[in-house]
Design a protein around this motif. Sequence first.
Motif, PDB file in Angstrom:
ATOM      1  N   UNK A 133      21.661  -3.540  -5.731  1.00 36.12           N
ATOM      2  CA  UNK A 133      20.302  -3.881  -6.159  1.00 36.12           C
ATOM      3  C   UNK A 133      19.694  -2.635  -6.822  1.00 36.12           C
ATOM      4  N   UNK A 134      19.531  -2.690  -8.141  1.00 31.70           N
ATOM      5  CA  UNK A 134      19.104  -1.515  -8.913  1.00 31.70           C
ATOM      6  C   UNK A 134      17.749  -0.984  -8.452  1.00 31.70           C
ATOM      7  N   UNK A 135      16.794  -1.879  -8.209  1.00 31.29           N
ATOM      8  CA  UNK A 135      15.450  -1.461  -7.789  1.00 31.29           C
ATOM      9  C   UNK A 135      15.499  -0.772  -6.429  1.00 31.29           C
ATOM     10  N   UNK A 136      16.268  -1.331  -5.511  1.00 28.31           N
ATOM     11  CA  UNK A 136      16.381  -0.770  -4.162  1.00 28.31           C
ATOM     12  C   UNK A 136      17.076   0.589  -4.216  1.00 28.31           C
ATOM     13  N   UNK A 137      18.123   0.674  -5.016  1.00 33.93           N
ATOM     14  CA  UNK A 137      18.854   1.938  -5.162  1.00 33.93           C
ATOM     15  C   UNK A 137      17.929   3.026  -5.721  1.00 33.93           C
ATOM     16  N   UNK A 138      17.161   2.685  -6.768  1.00 36.54           N
ATOM     17  CA  UNK A 138      16.238   3.654  -7.367  1.00 36.54           C
ATOM     18  C   UNK A 138      15.194   4.111  -6.348  1.00 36.54           C
ATOM     19  N   UNK A 139      14.659   3.157  -5.606  1.00 40.01           N
ATOM     20  CA  UNK A 139      13.641   3.469  -4.599  1.00 40.01           C
ATOM     21  C   UNK A 139      14.186   4.442  -3.556  1.00 40.01           C
ATOM     22  N   UNK A 140      15.386   4.172  -3.063  1.00 44.52           N
ATOM     23  CA  UNK A 140      15.956   5.025  -2.005  1.00 44.52           C
ATOM     24  C   UNK A 140      16.348   6.400  -2.549  1.00 44.52           C
ATOM     25  N   UNK A 141      16.820   6.430  -3.782  1.00 38.85           N
ATOM     26  CA  UNK A 141      17.108   7.733  -4.394  1.00 38.85           C
ATOM     27  C   UNK A 141      15.815   8.518  -4.604  1.00 38.85           C
ATOM     28  N   UNK A 142      14.728   7.816  -4.922  1.00 36.31           N
ATOM     29  CA  UNK A 142      13.426   8.490  -5.051  1.00 36.31           C
ATOM     30  C   UNK A 142      12.997   9.114  -3.732  1.00 36.31           C
TER      31      UNK A 142
ATOM     32  N   UNK B 147       0.840  -1.194   0.000  1.00 36.46           N
ATOM     33  CA  UNK B 147       0.000   0.000   0.000  1.00 36.46           C
ATOM     34  C   UNK B 147       0.878   1.248   0.000  1.00 36.46           C
ATOM     35  N   UNK B 148       1.882   1.289   0.915  1.00 39.35           N
ATOM     36  CA  UNK B 148       2.746   2.465   1.045  1.00 39.35           C
ATOM     37  C   UNK B 148       3.582   2.668  -0.213  1.00 39.35           C
ATOM     38  N   UNK B 149       4.056   1.568  -0.796  1.00 39.68           N
ATOM     39  CA  UNK B 149       4.867   1.680  -2.012  1.00 39.68           C
ATOM     40  C   UNK B 149       4.034   2.186  -3.189  1.00 39.68           C
ATOM     41  N   UNK B 150       2.803   1.700  -3.311  1.00 38.26           N
ATOM     42  CA  UNK B 150       1.923   2.203  -4.372  1.00 38.26           C
ATOM     43  C   UNK B 150       1.639   3.700  -4.178  1.00 38.26           C
ATOM     44  N   UNK B 151       1.365   4.071  -2.934  1.00 39.34           N
ATOM     45  CA  UNK B 151       1.107   5.481  -2.618  1.00 39.34           C
ATOM     46  C   UNK B 151       2.326   6.329  -2.991  1.00 39.34           C
ATOM     47  N   UNK B 152       3.507   5.869  -2.577  1.00 42.67           N
ATOM     48  CA  UNK B 152       4.739   6.612  -2.832  1.00 42.67           C
ATOM     49  C   UNK B 152       5.026   6.713  -4.328  1.00 42.67           C
ATOM     50  N   UNK B 153       5.000   5.568  -5.001  1.00 43.86           N
ATOM     51  CA  UNK B 153       5.405   5.540  -6.408  1.00 43.86           C
ATOM     52  C   UNK B 153       4.416   6.252  -7.334  1.00 43.86           C
ATOM     53  N   UNK B 154       3.137   6.147  -7.049  1.00 40.07           N
ATOM     54  CA  UNK B 154       2.123   6.675  -7.961  1.00 40.07           C
ATOM     55  C   UNK B 154       1.609   8.057  -7.582  1.00 40.07           C
ATOM     56  N   UNK B 155       1.503   8.327  -6.284  1.00 36.69           N
ATOM     57  CA  UNK B 155       0.942   9.619  -5.855  1.00 36.69           C
ATOM     58  C   UNK B 155       2.036  10.618  -5.455  1.00 36.69           C
TER      59      UNK B 155
ATOM     60  N   UNK C 261       9.940  -3.187  -3.476  1.00 33.61           N
ATOM     61  CA  UNK C 261      11.080  -3.619  -2.653  1.00 33.61           C
ATOM     62  C   UNK C 261      10.629  -3.690  -1.196  1.00 33.61           C
ATOM     63  N   UNK C 262      11.306  -4.467  -0.359  1.00 36.55           N
ATOM     64  CA  UNK C 262      10.939  -4.490   1.065  1.00 36.55           C
ATOM     65  C   UNK C 262      11.276  -3.145   1.714  1.00 36.55           C
ATOM     66  N   UNK C 263      10.433  -2.727   2.656  1.00 42.05           N
ATOM     67  CA  UNK C 263      10.628  -1.436   3.324  1.00 42.05           C
ATOM     68  C   UNK C 263      11.239  -1.627   4.701  1.00 42.05           C
ATOM     69  N   UNK C 264      12.277  -0.863   5.009  1.00 41.43           N
ATOM     70  CA  UNK C 264      12.798  -0.826   6.382  1.00 41.43           C
ATOM     71  C   UNK C 264      11.903   0.109   7.196  1.00 41.43           C
TER      72      UNK C 264
END
Length: 591
Positions: free
Chosen positions: A558-567, A89-97, A500-503
Amino acid sequence: MNFIITETLNAIKQIYNEEIAESVINIQETRKEFEGQITIVVFPIVRYSKKSPEETATAIGQYLVQNVEQVTAFNVVKGFLNLSIADSYWLNLFNNDLLSNDFAKVKPNGQKVMVEYSSPNTNKPLHLGHVRNNLLGYAVAELLKADGYEVFKVNLVNDRGIHICKSMLAWEKWGNGETPESSNLKGDHLVGKYYVIFDKEYKKEIEALVAEGQTEDEAKKNAPLIKAAQQMLLAWEAGDEHVISLWKKMNGWVYDGFAVSYKNLGVDFDKYYYESNTYLLGKDTVDEGLEKGVFFKKEDGSVWIDLTDEGLDQKLVLRADGTSVYITQDLGTAQMKYDDYHMDQSIYVVGNEQDYHFKVLFLILEKLGKSWAKGLHHLSYGMVDLPSGKMKSREGTVVDADDLVAEMIETAKQKTEALGKINDFSDAEKEELYYNIGLGALKYFLLKVEPKKRLLFDPSESIDFQGHTGPFIQYTHARIKSLLSKANYKLIAGEKLVHVPLSATELDMIMLLAKYPEEIANAAKAYSPAFLANYLYEVAKVFNKFYHEVPPIVKEENTALKQHRLNICKLTADVLKSGTKILGINVPERM
């Protein structure tokens, strides 16, 4: 989080066969000491469930876990149901909204609001009290803009009266033709200098008359200087060419000086009103009030309003000789401003010593049947004090705004140079950085405190790169920009992202950043930049925790994790930049 409300209503219908209003469901963020992210306050629901708060919470919690994909677990603490929401839920909210271009952008709401602030006198420079006023007025106006209002910033300049004549008279007597150019003084400082000279010479005359046997009150009235100033005011009101010419010249000097101070403070106005144009206004309003029976005349011909039923007193609105008092002018000016802009709200940013005046003003306008009077608001603020001995003002009694700004820039320079991180900056870049840090420190320190509170401003404490300060927020922004630059960052958002998994700290960051639009709305509603200022500090603080807890982002394989954290880094920088801009603070790209 609307889906939680909707699903809770479904749960109540299914479990208890009750249809209840949405307003009954109260959700809030879960307190840090408990598991979960969203808490439902169960007490209002008990009257429908006819069960204890714990039983009710447990039944609703079980239903939500079984029937709502996003709810993964629950726990009950007394009458509070704490829900754990899925990472997805949080990842969808973050990535899309949150990463969308529309995040925190509000559509115009069709409402007009006027913010009146600054309101200086043209007999002296701006001082520390004006600084708080200007920064508060500007930030409130920008907050309201960010919340969808059409905003008009106005400045009512007190450019006439006995205090103005004092400066004029002193300059005529002792100025020897001195000008801002010949003295190398800012125009407002030059005029302020003669206001001080008048006061000094006036006191000498009072002492001399007291020594001759007059009482102090008699001496104050009979001193030649005050009589001459009163004569000058009468001549001004009669349109005497010489006096008007002198008034225009000296006021022109002051306006040039104010323009520099306003530019240094980073504030602006859409329109200036001048008391010299408004001081005769309001007499029509008095006539209107007499016709409506709102005002009454005393035997001497003076006009009053009786507000004793409202817990106030009787208030004079027109003198027996037909001349205005302040409230008369304010009644007329309020009507003129409404006629000019037809705003839904009008906010007066004025110190708390005028609380009573505005209570009376608004009440009179309501009694006169002005439909727009309900939209008037006095944004009352407290005094600003300095630790003794920190800065001496020119006049010995107040702290000059220009001195304060210069002192802040100098302190920023000293503290920044001591860190030794700007050796590769050009001189122009250094000067811009010192200005941004010094003004950022000043603005943040004054705006992070609720307007109503009196505050103690310590210039040195305000420039701390690790404390609850503007420079800490600026430094966090610069640090993020440096990181994004090293990583050659490009935004990838929406459906293209891999989950990706969230800390824990990543989740904290996403939840905190998601609150940004709500924080703007709450701050605008309360006319309190402090709400936003403290939120931005929290964002910077939690980001620094996130930055230290996750492994080095640039080195992440991990490219996906790196992109997520840079976002997350990118959105944090955007929120810090956007929020501080509302407060009038510039965040440097590097420090």
